[in-house]
Design an enzyme around this catalytic site. Structure first.
Site, short mmCIF file in Angstrom:
data_model
loop_
_atom_site.label_atom_id
_atom_site.label_comp_id
_atom_site.label_asym_id
_atom_site.label_seq_id
_atom_site.Cartn_x
_atom_site.Cartn_y
_atom_site.Cartn_z
N ASP A 1 41.68 78.82 48.94
CA ASP A 1 40.44 79.14 48.24
C ASP A 1 40.57 80.38 47.36
O ASP A 1 41.34 81.29 47.66
CB ASP A 1 39.32 79.35 49.29
CG ASP A 1 37.94 79.26 48.66
OD1 ASP A 1 37.81 78.79 47.51
OD2 ASP A 1 36.97 79.66 49.33
N ASN B 1 33.97 68.70 47.50
CA ASN B 1 34.40 69.18 46.19
C ASN B 1 34.08 68.19 45.05
O ASN B 1 34.14 68.55 43.88
CB ASN B 1 35.90 69.54 46.17
CG ASN B 1 36.22 70.82 46.92
OD1 ASN B 1 37.29 70.95 47.53
ND2 ASN B 1 35.33 71.80 46.89
C1 IPE Z 1 37.22 74.94 50.61
O1 IPE Z 1 36.90 75.73 49.52
C2 IPE Z 1 37.90 73.69 50.18
C3 IPE Z 1 39.24 73.86 49.62
C4 IPE Z 1 39.87 74.99 49.45
C5 IPE Z 1 39.89 72.65 49.24
P1 IPE Z 1 35.47 75.64 48.80
O2 IPE Z 1 35.53 76.59 47.68
O3 IPE Z 1 35.16 74.24 48.50
O4 IPE Z 1 34.52 76.14 49.98
P2 IPE Z 1 33.04 76.72 49.94
O5 IPE Z 1 32.24 75.80 49.06
O6 IPE Z 1 33.12 78.09 49.36
O7 IPE Z 1 32.62 76.73 51.36
C1 IPE Z 2 39.94 76.43 45.81
O1 IPE Z 2 39.55 77.36 44.86
C2 IPE Z 2 40.35 75.10 45.21
C3 IPE Z 2 39.45 74.01 45.57
C4 IPE Z 2 38.39 74.10 46.29
C5 IPE Z 2 39.81 72.71 45.06
P1 IPE Z 2 38.07 77.37 44.29
O2 IPE Z 2 38.04 76.50 43.08
O3 IPE Z 2 37.09 77.04 45.34
O4 IPE Z 2 37.95 78.88 43.85
P2 IPE Z 2 36.66 79.78 43.93
O5 IPE Z 2 36.17 79.74 45.34
O6 IPE Z 2 35.68 79.21 42.96
O7 IPE Z 2 37.16 81.13 43.53
MG MG Z 3 36.02 78.19 46.65
#
Ligand code: IPE
Ligand code: IPE
Ligand code: MG
Length: 250
Positions: free
Chosen positions: A28, A76
């Site tokens: 993340d 997602n």
């Molecule tokens: C968790 O990250 C899922 C992945 C890293 C694939 P998210 O960015 O989706 O999580 P939330 O929405 O902050 O909980």
């Molecule tokens: C994790 O990074 C990747 C996925 C969830 C696919 P994010 O895209 O959630 O990154 P932030 O949380 O917006 O920084």
């Molecule tokens: Mg995220």
């Protein structure tokens, strides 16, 4: 002390006899990493894929047997279509680019989740990676793709229900191992350590059953910046902990 030296001294402090068997990571913070640099979010996802590559190499060196990397959750799909498309395209690119090298290094790719709902190219790339590396005996890299812990449990319950209906299973015979063997992670030990970067302190629907006694390690570091030094820190911290599983360890 320079950066390299700090990293090296941390690595030397590790107890090689107490390396986690299964390491799980919620990748993340890619978006924030990109935004901080004035780059499109996709650039963050790209850098995040690079960080995974590094992690796999380092874990293989240390003797970790399984890595489960949360790459795309069942939630997602709520993101803008363009970002979802970029993530899927990146997955395809990553798999084909890394496949030769990972195969040479004996990495075994697997997927957990519902990859059947991914776009056809992503499904194909994943199937190719899994097929090509299935005989490898090195580190297992589980890519959690279209993965949701609740969905995993719902599916397990449906299958158990079907087995009961068909007369092959008695409800009273359902024990923890029965449930475990109906999860995507059947046959894989529960994660010993779960790393959540990017300053978030939640599970986000990841490995809800499997994480019952997993040790958590959280860091404000954004996933694309997560490197060997951070993993060494996480492992050192993990090695200092006492895992009691509800007991007293006397
Ligand atoms: C968790 O990250 C899922 C992945 C890293 C694939 P998210 O960015 O989706 O999580 P939330 O929405 O902050 O909980
Ligand atoms: C994790 O990074 C990747 C996925 C969830 C696919 P994010 O895209 O959630 O990154 P932030 O949380 O917006 O920084
Ligand atoms: Mg995220």
């Amino acid at each position: 002390m320079g950066k390299g030296e700090t990293e090296q001294s941390l690595i030397e402090m590790l107890d090689r006899e107490r390396i986690p068997v299964h390491l799980a990571v919620i990748m993340d913070g890619n978006g924030r990493w990109a935004e901080k640099r004035g780059l499109p979010r996709a650039a963050g996802h790209r850098a995040g894929a690079e960080a995974l590559r590094e992690l796999v190499h380092f874990c293989a060196e240390l003797g970790v047997k399984y890595i489960t990397a949360y790459a795309f959750s069942t939630e997602n799909w709520k993101r803008p279509r363009a970002e979802v498309d970029q993530l899927m395209a990146l997955l395809v690119e990553y798999l084909y680019r890394e496949l030769d090298e990972m195969d040479q290094q004996d990495v075994c790719f697997r997927a957990i989740g519902n990859p059947e709902d991914l776009p056809p190219e992503a499904r194909q790339a994943l199937a190719d990676a899994v097929q090509r590396t299935r005989g490898n005996s090195g580190i297992v890299v589980n890519l959690a793709l279209n993965y949701g812990g609740r969905r995993e449990l719902v599916e397990a319950m449906r299958r158990l229900g079907a087995e009961i209906k068909a007369g092959r299973l008695e409800p009273a015979d359902i024990v923890e191992n029965t449930v475990q063997s109906h999860l995507y992670t059947a046959g894989i030990p529960d994660p010993d350590l779960l790393i959540r970067p990017a300053g978030e302190h939640r599970i986000s629907n990841f490995m809800l059953w499997q994480a019952a006694y997993t040790e958590f390690w959280m860091t404000p570091v954004l996933w694309p910046d997560f490197g060997r030094v951070h993993l060494a820190q996480a492992l050192l911290d993990f090695q200092r902990r006492e895992r009691r599983y509800g007991g007293l360890n006397v």
